[in-house]
Design a protein around this motif. Structure first.
Motif, PDB file in Angstrom:
ATOM      1  N   ALA A 173       0.848  -1.200   0.000  1.00 59.24           N
ATOM      2  CA  ALA A 173       0.000   0.000   0.000  1.00 59.24           C
ATOM      3  C   ALA A 173       0.877   1.242   0.000  1.00 59.24           C
ATOM      4  N   ALA A 174       1.973   1.179  -0.755  1.00 57.00           N
ATOM      5  CA  ALA A 174       2.929   2.288  -0.728  1.00 57.00           C
ATOM      6  C   ALA A 174       3.018   3.021  -2.061  1.00 57.00           C
ATOM      7  N   LEU A 218       2.017   5.585  -5.218  1.00 50.70           N
ATOM      8  CA  LEU A 218       1.738   7.028  -5.189  1.00 50.70           C
ATOM      9  C   LEU A 218       0.277   7.347  -5.439  1.00 50.70           C
ATOM     10  N   THR A 241      -1.298   8.058  -8.227  1.00 55.79           N
ATOM     11  CA  THR A 241      -1.421   9.282  -9.045  1.00 55.79           C
ATOM     12  C   THR A 241      -2.735   9.349  -9.806  1.00 55.79           C
ATOM     13  N   GLU A 286      -5.467   3.458  -0.661  1.00 54.57           N
ATOM     14  CA  GLU A 286      -6.025   2.282   0.024  1.00 54.57           C
ATOM     15  C   GLU A 286      -6.930   2.673   1.191  1.00 54.57           C
ATOM     16  N   LEU A 328       9.520   2.242  -5.377  1.00 52.30           N
ATOM     17  CA  LEU A 328      10.333   1.771  -6.506  1.00 52.30           C
ATOM     18  C   LEU A 328       9.641   0.689  -7.313  1.00 52.30           C
ATOM     19  N   LEU A 334       6.043  -2.349  -7.431  1.00 48.22           N
ATOM     20  CA  LEU A 334       5.385  -3.422  -6.662  1.00 48.22           C
ATOM     21  C   LEU A 334       6.377  -4.534  -6.304  1.00 48.22           C
ATOM     22  N   GLY A 347      -3.680  -3.636  -2.000  1.00 43.98           N
ATOM     23  CA  GLY A 347      -4.560  -2.925  -1.086  1.00 43.98           C
ATOM     24  C   GLY A 347      -5.644  -2.095  -1.725  1.00 43.98           C
TER      25      GLY A 347
HETATM   26  P1  UTP Z   1      -0.357   0.622  -8.903  1.00 41.16           P
HETATM   27  O1  UTP Z   1       0.158   0.022 -10.129  1.00 41.16           O
HETATM   28  O2  UTP Z   1      -1.821   0.815  -8.798  1.00 41.16           O
HETATM   29  O3  UTP Z   1       0.448   2.002  -8.719  1.00 41.16           O
HETATM   30  O4  UTP Z   1       0.151  -0.248  -7.682  1.00 41.16           O
HETATM   31  P2  UTP Z   1       0.220   3.281  -7.833  1.00 41.16           P
HETATM   32  O5  UTP Z   1       1.463   4.074  -7.980  1.00 41.16           O
HETATM   33  O6  UTP Z   1      -0.155   2.966  -6.429  1.00 41.16           O
HETATM   34  O7  UTP Z   1      -1.058   4.022  -8.459  1.00 41.16           O
HETATM   35  P3  UTP Z   1      -1.180   4.994  -9.732  1.00 41.16           P
HETATM   36  O8  UTP Z   1      -1.088   4.110 -10.934  1.00 41.16           O
HETATM   37  O9  UTP Z   1      -0.070   6.008  -9.628  1.00 41.16           O
HETATM   38  O10 UTP Z   1      -2.523   5.619  -9.559  1.00 41.16           O
HETATM   39  C1  UTP Z   1      -0.405  -1.516  -7.387  1.00 41.16           C
HETATM   40  C2  UTP Z   1      -0.243  -1.796  -5.901  1.00 41.16           C
HETATM   41  O11 UTP Z   1       1.130  -1.813  -5.534  1.00 41.16           O
HETATM   42  C3  UTP Z   1       1.386  -0.885  -4.508  1.00 41.16           C
HETATM   43  C4  UTP Z   1       0.245   0.125  -4.587  1.00 41.16           C
HETATM   44  O12 UTP Z   1       0.040   0.759  -3.329  1.00 41.16           O
HETATM   45  C5  UTP Z   1      -0.913  -0.751  -5.015  1.00 41.16           C
HETATM   46  O13 UTP Z   1      -1.495  -1.429  -3.913  1.00 41.16           O
HETATM   47  N1  UTP Z   1       2.728  -0.300  -4.734  1.00 41.16           N
HETATM   48  C6  UTP Z   1       3.068   0.163  -5.968  1.00 41.16           C
HETATM   49  C7  UTP Z   1       3.618  -0.235  -3.696  1.00 41.16           C
HETATM   50  O14 UTP Z   1       3.312  -0.653  -2.550  1.00 41.16           O
HETATM   51  N2  UTP Z   1       4.851   0.300  -3.917  1.00 41.16           N
HETATM   52  C8  UTP Z   1       5.231   0.771  -5.128  1.00 41.16           C
HETATM   53  O15 UTP Z   1       6.379   1.235  -5.272  1.00 41.16           O
HETATM   54  C9  UTP Z   1       4.312   0.702  -6.191  1.00 41.16           C
END
Ligand code: UTP
Length: 320
Positions: free
Chosen positions: A23-24, A26, A28, A40, A120, A122, A143
């Motif tokens: 759940a880290a 951005l 965007t 989340e 950095l 998923l 999340g």
């Molecule tokens: P998303 O691909 O939806 O990316 O991540 P994001 O950056 O959160 O959202 P947008 O695209 O900018 O709107 C899928 C999952 O992986 C987590 C996200 O919190 C989400 O649950 N994630 C993603 C991380 O925990 N760390 C990261 O570096 C990237």
């Protein structure tokens, strides 16, 4: 061709107990709401999205949940902790319904938090869980990705991992013009209904390069071998360390299976999908559903009639 491992019929050799909830990111796509709040934590009716996810893990028997949090971690930590002042106030009022609602998140599982210093990718978020997980298979639940509480996808995936070993991903067939939004799997039949062997994976392919219409959705049961692979996985698409790239490496070794899911799933990180999720789950709620559905019907009838829905006659007011 790589031979598929023969599934055992004796049930799980090593029961999966731990879940990781990244759940880290951005978030965007959901700015500005996610400027100071993790996506989340956006409410779906009256619970943050991530609570549904932890409830799903707990319902599948996973009693240890590790959250991977980012820059706005406080809200997530506080939500799954006790809120003593609030609890005391509700207890003094004898408001047991709200008191339970406040206490429930902390009672779902043994909840831990770890910080991903920088978003950095998923794959990197999952790698942050290495020390906590150790050398047992574990589940990953994104999340912001909700599976309807009536579905049993995660239990099916745990069952498949117990019988085939290796790693298991959840696959959903999507229209060809949407496959570029997902990781996409090349698959072979296993002979078992709803279970395929994954022979390759590609992150967000252009439609003409997609090996299938099977999209990888936000549920995984992973072999701890993924950590070693992630450690040497270079940043891929978008400059991020992609879980899909590490899984591609494992798939090439013939150890990844897919469980095909055709049930209800909601991507709450997407604005339009988020709105649909709130409406669907609100309609299903015994306490809110009847009144909300009645209003919704009037609202939609107003739209169909060329009016502006909510401002049209009684449609502007939610039924009590
Ligand atoms: P998303 O691909 O939806 O990316 O991540 P994001 O950056 O959160 O959202 P947008 O695209 O900018 O709107 C899928 C999952 O992986 C987590 C996200 O919190 C989400 O649950 N994630 C993603 C991380 O925990 N760390 C990261 O570096 C990237």
């Amino acid at each position: 061709m790589i031979a598929s491992p023969t599934p055992t019929t004796t049930g799980p050799a090593r029961a999966v107990r731990k879940a990781v909830v990244p759940a880290a990111g951005l978030g965007t796509r959901f700015l500005p709401a996610t400027k100071a709040t993790p996506k989340e934590m956006l409410p779906v009716v009256d619970k943050p999205a991530i609570q549904y996810v932890v409830e799903e893990a707990a319902a599948a028997g996973l009693d240890d949940v590790l959250m991977i949090t980012g820059r706005n971690k406080r809200a997530i930590e506080d939500h799954f902790d006790h809120a003593l002042e609030l609890e005391q106030t509700l207890a003094a009022k004898g408001d047991t319904v709200r008191l339970d609602a406040v206490r429930d998140p902390a009672r779902l599982a043994d909840i831990h938090h770890i910080r991903q210093g920088e978003p950095l990718g998923l794959g990197h978020a999952v790698l942050c869980a290495r020390r906590h997980i150790g050398d047992q298979p574990f589940a990953v639940l994104l999340g912001d990705d909700l599976i309807d509480p009536r579905e049993t996808l995660l239990s099916r995936m745990l069952d498949v991992q117990g019988r085939y070993a290796g790693s298991v991903v959840a696959l959903m067939e999507v229209p060809a013009d949407q496959i570029h939004l997902y990781g996409c799997a090349a698959v072979e039949a296993t002979g078992e209904q709803g279970v395929v062997r994954v022979t390759g994976l590609v992150e967000k392919p252009a439609p003409e390069r997609a090996p299938s219409r099977y999209a990888v959705i936000g549920r995984y049961v992973l072999d701890p071998a993924v950590f070693g692979v992630l450690e040497r996985t270079a940043p891929g698409r978008g400059g991020e360390i992609q879980l899909t790239d590490a899984l591609q490496d494992l798939a090439a070794g013939g150890t990844v299976h897919g469980v095909v899911f055709d049930g209800l799933r909601y991507d709450t990180g997407d604005k339009a999908e988020y709105l649909r999720t709130v409406v669907r789950l609100a309609c299903d709620r015994p306490d809110l559903g009847p009144g909300f559905t009645a209003w919704l019907k009037e609202f939609v009838a107003g739209l169909a009639g060329g009016g502006d829905g909510a401002l049209d006659g009684t449609g502007g007011h939610l039924a009590a």
